[in-house]
Design a protein around this motif. Sequence first.
Motif, PDB file in Angstrom:
ATOM      1  N   TRP A   3      31.008  34.530  40.111  1.00 57.62           N
ATOM      2  CA  TRP A   3      31.902  33.734  39.292  1.00 57.62           C
ATOM      3  C   TRP A   3      32.651  32.768  40.188  1.00 57.62           C
ATOM      4  CZ3 TRP A   3      34.441  38.368  36.321  1.00 57.62           C
ATOM      5  CH2 TRP A   3      33.513  38.872  35.419  1.00 57.62           C
ATOM      6  N   GLY A   5      36.035  30.625  40.447  1.00 55.17           N
ATOM      7  CA  GLY A   5      37.364  30.430  39.882  1.00 55.17           C
ATOM      8  C   GLY A   5      37.901  29.054  40.248  1.00 55.17           C
ATOM      9  N   ARG A  14      35.354  33.798  43.373  1.00 56.05           N
ATOM     10  CA  ARG A  14      35.386  35.232  43.169  1.00 56.05           C
ATOM     11  C   ARG A  14      34.007  35.752  42.811  1.00 56.05           C
ATOM     12  NH1 ARG A  14      38.402  35.569  37.226  1.00 56.05           N
ATOM     13  NH2 ARG A  14      36.805  34.425  36.110  1.00 56.05           N
ATOM     14  N   CYS A  16      32.067  39.486  41.257  1.00 57.50           N
ATOM     15  CA  CYS A  16      32.334  40.748  40.585  1.00 57.50           C
ATOM     16  C   CYS A  16      31.496  41.843  41.219  1.00 57.50           C
ATOM     17  CB  CYS A  16      32.026  40.647  39.086  1.00 57.50           C
ATOM     18  SG  CYS A  16      32.450  42.146  38.174  1.00 57.50           S
ATOM     19  N   GLN A  29      29.154  43.421  32.915  1.00 60.56           N
ATOM     20  CA  GLN A  29      30.590  43.641  32.987  1.00 60.56           C
ATOM     21  C   GLN A  29      30.882  45.119  32.772  1.00 60.56           C
ATOM     22  OE1 GLN A  29      32.680  41.343  33.660  1.00 60.56           O
ATOM     23  NE2 GLN A  29      34.670  42.255  33.249  1.00 60.56           N
ATOM     24  N   PHE A 264      45.594  33.735  37.937  1.00 59.55           N
ATOM     25  CA  PHE A 264      44.167  33.836  37.687  1.00 59.55           C
ATOM     26  C   PHE A 264      43.892  34.994  36.729  1.00 59.55           C
ATOM     27  CE2 PHE A 264      44.761  31.897  41.792  1.00 59.55           C
ATOM     28  CZ  PHE A 264      43.845  30.856  41.804  1.00 59.55           C
ATOM     29  N   GLY A 266      40.655  37.239  34.695  1.00 57.35           N
ATOM     30  CA  GLY A 266      39.319  37.723  35.044  1.00 57.35           C
ATOM     31  C   GLY A 266      39.189  39.213  34.840  1.00 57.35           C
ATOM     32  N   HIS A 267      40.263  39.947  35.070  1.00 60.56           N
ATOM     33  CA  HIS A 267      40.240  41.385  34.834  1.00 60.56           C
ATOM     34  C   HIS A 267      40.528  41.685  33.364  1.00 60.56           C
ATOM     35  CE1 HIS A 267      39.659  43.022  38.814  1.00 60.56           C
ATOM     36  NE2 HIS A 267      40.585  42.227  39.326  1.00 60.56           N
ATOM     37  N   LEU A 292      36.995  42.844  41.577  1.00 52.12           N
ATOM     38  CA  LEU A 292      36.663  41.437  41.797  1.00 52.12           C
ATOM     39  C   LEU A 292      36.871  41.119  43.274  1.00 52.12           C
ATOM     40  CD1 LEU A 292      38.171  39.494  38.747  1.00 52.12           C
ATOM     41  CD2 LEU A 292      35.838  40.330  39.067  1.00 52.12           C
ATOM     42  N   TRP A 294      37.371  38.072  45.814  1.00 52.05           N
ATOM     43  CA  TRP A 294      37.766  36.670  45.858  1.00 52.05           C
ATOM     44  C   TRP A 294      37.552  36.122  47.262  1.00 52.05           C
ATOM     45  CZ3 TRP A 294      39.938  34.715  41.244  1.00 52.05           C
ATOM     46  CH2 TRP A 294      40.288  35.683  40.288  1.00 52.05           C
TER      47      TRP A 294
END
Length: 299
Positions: A3, A5, A14, A16, A29, A264, A266-267, A292, A294
Amino acid sequence: MLWFGQPGPGGWNRKCLCPFPLPSGQHSQPSYGFPQVNEVVFGPGESHCATCGEDGSVRVWALASMELVIQFQVLNQSCLCLAWSPRCCGRPEQQRLAAGYGDGSLRIFSVSRTAMELKMRPHPVALTTVTFSTDGQTVLSGDKDGLVAVSHSRTGTTFRVLSDHQGAPISTICVTRKETQGHLPPSLAAFCPWDGALLMYVGPGVDKEVIIYDLSQKQVVEKIPLPFFAMSLSLSPETRLLALGFAECMLRLVDCATGTAQDFAGHNNAVHLCRFTPSARLLFTAACNEILVWEVSGR
């Protein structure tokens, strides 16, 4: 899965890292049904990291590929804390992991031999933190009842127990990190890597803020307002960056040099863990079973 960001203070991307792989055919996910990640630690040179979880697993990952390379599994126990032996304790092939469990046991794993070397039980209750001494020969562990045990990492002999904190959980031995109790946000503190006289603190109080305390002046020198009470905190060892995780599924990066900040998403759960790597090139954040990674740039 990679991903990208939006760039914030320092600029980053970032990735995952899914520590609990899903069955084939399911979305990558992680779902809420998987156990929580409790700790992330890094090996010398940052070629690998290790994670531990509520399912009793200890997993070692290659950071370059984000692939799982080793897994140690203990059944019917949660792995609550983890430490990687320091660089100076021996050759790379002698790297070891110390893992603390809910039944009070402590296990030493050999990374190179992919084997458990030692099991000991220095505590009668769940461990909350563990760390190696600087030479790697001693393991210090703390439990939820406030006992600190000092044990030999090769023989498993516990040669000293400290009870000064008895009655209160040991949250950390080498850094300041306190687990959330009840419904209160945790109290978190860390010395500034760029100025050893400064101590940063966040915790429950009247205001949601980061308090910067100057030990030489013996006074608060700055306060950084926050939108929520912080659940996790990490300071970059190479740059003046501060990472904060919140129960509101948000991560904030603060540039302490300029005073700027950026949030940010994302979580999908409370960001209960933040960890900059020693080189400050990466930041790991964990929320429940999801990590995640980063990539920090523009340093």
